[in-house]
Design an enzyme around this catalytic site. Structure first.
Site, PDB file in Angstrom:
ATOM      1  N   ASN A  15       1.118   2.567  -3.424  1.00 48.14           N
ATOM      2  CA  ASN A  15       1.167   1.490  -4.599  1.00 48.14           C
ATOM      3  C   ASN A  15       1.762   2.127  -5.810  1.00 48.14           C
ATOM      4  O   ASN A  15       1.126   2.841  -6.758  1.00 48.14           O
ATOM      5  CB  ASN A  15      -0.236   1.042  -4.645  1.00 48.14           C
ATOM      6  CG  ASN A  15      -0.240  -0.125  -5.696  1.00 48.14           C
ATOM      7  OD1 ASN A  15       0.774  -0.615  -6.402  1.00 48.14           O
ATOM      8  ND2 ASN A  15      -1.522  -0.789  -5.862  1.00 48.14           N
ATOM      9  N   ARG A  95       3.709  -1.157  -1.187  1.00 44.13           N
ATOM     10  CA  ARG A  95       3.596  -2.300  -1.795  1.00 44.13           C
ATOM     11  C   ARG A  95       5.314  -2.481  -2.713  1.00 44.13           C
ATOM     12  O   ARG A  95       5.704  -1.591  -3.183  1.00 44.13           O
ATOM     13  CB  ARG A  95       2.676  -2.341  -3.227  1.00 44.13           C
ATOM     14  CG  ARG A  95       2.764  -3.572  -4.257  1.00 44.13           C
ATOM     15  CD  ARG A  95       1.720  -3.227  -5.303  1.00 44.13           C
ATOM     16  NE  ARG A  95       1.923  -4.291  -6.404  1.00 44.13           N
ATOM     17  CZ  ARG A  95       1.342  -4.254  -7.536  1.00 44.13           C
ATOM     18  NH1 ARG A  95       0.673  -3.237  -7.808  1.00 44.13           N
ATOM     19  NH2 ARG A  95       1.550  -5.176  -8.330  1.00 44.13           N
ATOM     20  N   HIS A 183       1.997 -10.151  -8.109  1.00 38.96           N
ATOM     21  CA  HIS A 183       0.533  -9.813  -7.869  1.00 38.96           C
ATOM     22  C   HIS A 183      -0.020 -10.538  -6.411  1.00 38.96           C
ATOM     23  O   HIS A 183      -1.174 -10.882  -6.347  1.00 38.96           O
ATOM     24  CB  HIS A 183      -0.316 -10.446  -9.048  1.00 38.96           C
ATOM     25  CG  HIS A 183      -0.213  -9.479 -10.133  1.00 38.96           C
ATOM     26  ND1 HIS A 183      -0.269 -10.020 -11.594  1.00 38.96           N
ATOM     27  CD2 HIS A 183      -0.394  -8.104 -10.418  1.00 38.96           C
ATOM     28  CE1 HIS A 183      -0.194  -9.099 -12.402  1.00 38.96           C
ATOM     29  NE2 HIS A 183      -0.118  -7.983 -11.597  1.00 38.96           N
ATOM     30  N   GLU A 384      -5.850  -3.888  -3.785  1.00 38.36           N
ATOM     31  CA  GLU A 384      -4.422  -3.973  -3.394  1.00 38.36           C
ATOM     32  C   GLU A 384      -4.242  -3.098  -2.228  1.00 38.36           C
ATOM     33  O   GLU A 384      -3.616  -3.363  -0.974  1.00 38.36           O
ATOM     34  CB  GLU A 384      -3.224  -3.878  -4.331  1.00 38.36           C
ATOM     35  CG  GLU A 384      -3.500  -4.993  -5.256  1.00 38.36           C
ATOM     36  CD  GLU A 384      -2.691  -4.780  -6.664  1.00 38.36           C
ATOM     37  OE1 GLU A 384      -2.607  -3.402  -7.190  1.00 38.36           O
ATOM     38  OE2 GLU A 384      -2.045  -5.704  -7.246  1.00 38.36           O
TER      39      GLU A 384
END
Ligand code: ADP
Length: 405
Positions: A15, A95, A183, A384
């Site tokens: 991430n 991500r 998001h 996440e």
């Protein structure tokens, strides 16, 4: 990474932020237990650091790690995982900030996916090229290991046309200049969690998800589908944030160009790094610092008030888009922890049926609204990295059939 007879299969979640890179290693089993987490911070600066927590042994460590750029973190991470873990990385999940109009769900990274990310690089010029470099660097260090790309925009892909359309000349819409929203990994995770803790009926109701961190946005969700969101073509839009202003008068760039000779690049820099809480307060982008100084410094007080006011207005707007509200979820650094900010955002929203229970809010309880109220207000921890690992786990069988690296 070296494999040995005892090693278990693992999924590595990556991430990357603007100057940080968080990672988490999960075992590929059913519940995806997390065995190691860490982050590189201050990437690009001489005082860069690497911190790691081994969740199996409880060992934590931090050391200097001046990585020149994000790709420069891959080799130290590979060395760390090779030396420390008894886990073999079987998949790497990333991500990715923007998927544009075509990359609408998690995808195995193939040359076509890389080409599409390159094609849309102007959509996120500070992030997409860095993320492509990361994908390529991981492929060099983990040859044959499938990589998965998860797009922060994907959650919002089915928003109605009216929510996506930006009211500018139509030709830009055809070039992909639309509201995408961000998001999305956090929102996907929160919706799955909402269904788990509150049941399917709550998750299918009218929900506002408020992801309030340094970057902050909200999503309106009905029937499990995102129908609107505060961020737009870029993550600078919507709410007041730590260093971004959120929505602004669109004629401001021309005004500053006339009065100060400000260039588009300088304007962009201002709205990404010098605005929001930091811009108003001239003190800090961090809400904790501002709360600590609001009594003695009016700039801190005004910044905090602007943040709460903006959040309150957006809740009203999204509730209108939803035709009412059943559930409001607070999440991310501020949403999960800042009791006083949640209270100030909600003060004045009683007309919508939002009423906080003072002691539940003070305790960061899972439900912070008064019992029997019209709107259930929840505090939920977002994750996440787990969402990244789940997506990779789902795509692993496909990777095996395709033999994708
Ligand atoms: P990012 O978008 O960088 O992931 P985070 O979700 O970590 O950001 O949120 C950072 C924000 O959360 C900061 O403004 C910080 O002050 C706030 N925050 C974190 N912990 C707390 C806390 N215990 N109390 C109040 N605010 C907090």
């Amino acid at each position: 990474m070296t494999t040995n007879a005892q090693s278990e299969d693992g999924i590595l979640a990556i991430n990357g932020g603007s100057s940080s890179l968080k990672f988490a290693l999960f075992l590929a089993g059913d519940s995806l237990p997390r065995v190691l987490t860490g982050k590189f911070e201050r990437i690009g600066l001489p005082e860069g650091t690497l911190s790691v927590a081994n969740l199996a042994t409880g060992k934590k460590a931090q050391r200097a790690m001046p990585a020149g750029n994000h790709a420069g973190c891959v080799k130290p991470l590979w060395e760390l995982l090779s030396a420390e873990a008894t886990v073999s990385v079987r998949a790497i999940s990333h991500r990715i900030v923007h998927g544009g109009a075509r990359l609408r769900e998690p995808r195995l990274v193939t040359p076509e996916v890389i080409a599409e990310l390159r094609r849309i690089k102007e959509f996120a010029p500070l992030h997409l090229p860095v993320q492509v470099e990361l994908l390529e660097e991981f492929a060099r260090h983990y040859p044959g290991v499938p990589q998965v790309a998860c797009f922060d925009t994907a959650f919002h892909r089915d928003m109605p046309r009216v929510a996506k359309l930006l009211p500018i000349p139509r030709r830009y819409d055809q070039q992909g200049v639309q509201r995408y929203g961000f998001h999305g990994l956090s929102y996907s995770f929160l919706m799955a969690e909402l269904e788990r803790v509150a049941g399917i009926e709550a998750a299918r109701g009218r929900v506002i998800l408020a992801h309030l961190g340094n970057g902050a946005s909200m999503a309106a969700v009905r029937g499990g589908r995102g129908i609107d969101t505060t961020m737009a073509f870029t993550p600078a839009a919507g709410l007041v944030m730590s260093t971004r202003p959120g929505d602004l008068d669109p004629a401001l760039p021309a005004y500053f160009a006339r009065t100060e000779g400000m260039t588009p690049e300088q304007f962009n820099q201002m709205v990404n790094t010098q605005s929001g809480l930091l811009g108003i307060s001239e003190l800090s982008p961090d809400i904790r610092d501002l709360l600590a100084r609001e009594q003695e410094d009016v700039r801190a007080a005004e910044a905090v008030e602007a943040f709460c006011y903006s959040a309150r207005k957006w809740i009203g707007a999204l509730a209108a888009a939803l035709n009412g509200l059943d559930t409001l979820v607070f999440s991310a650094g501020i949403g999960e922890n800042a009791t006083v900010i949640r209270a100030r955002i909600c003060a004045g929203l009683e007309f919508l049926g939002i009423e906080l229970d003072v002691s539940a809010n003070a305790a960061n309880a899972p439900v912070i609204s008064k019992p029997g109220g019209k709107v259930t207000v929840r505090v939920m921890r977002t994750d996440e990295e787990l969402c990244l690992a789940q997506a990779a786990k789902q795509l692993l069988p496909l990777a095996e059939t395709m033999g994708t690296a």
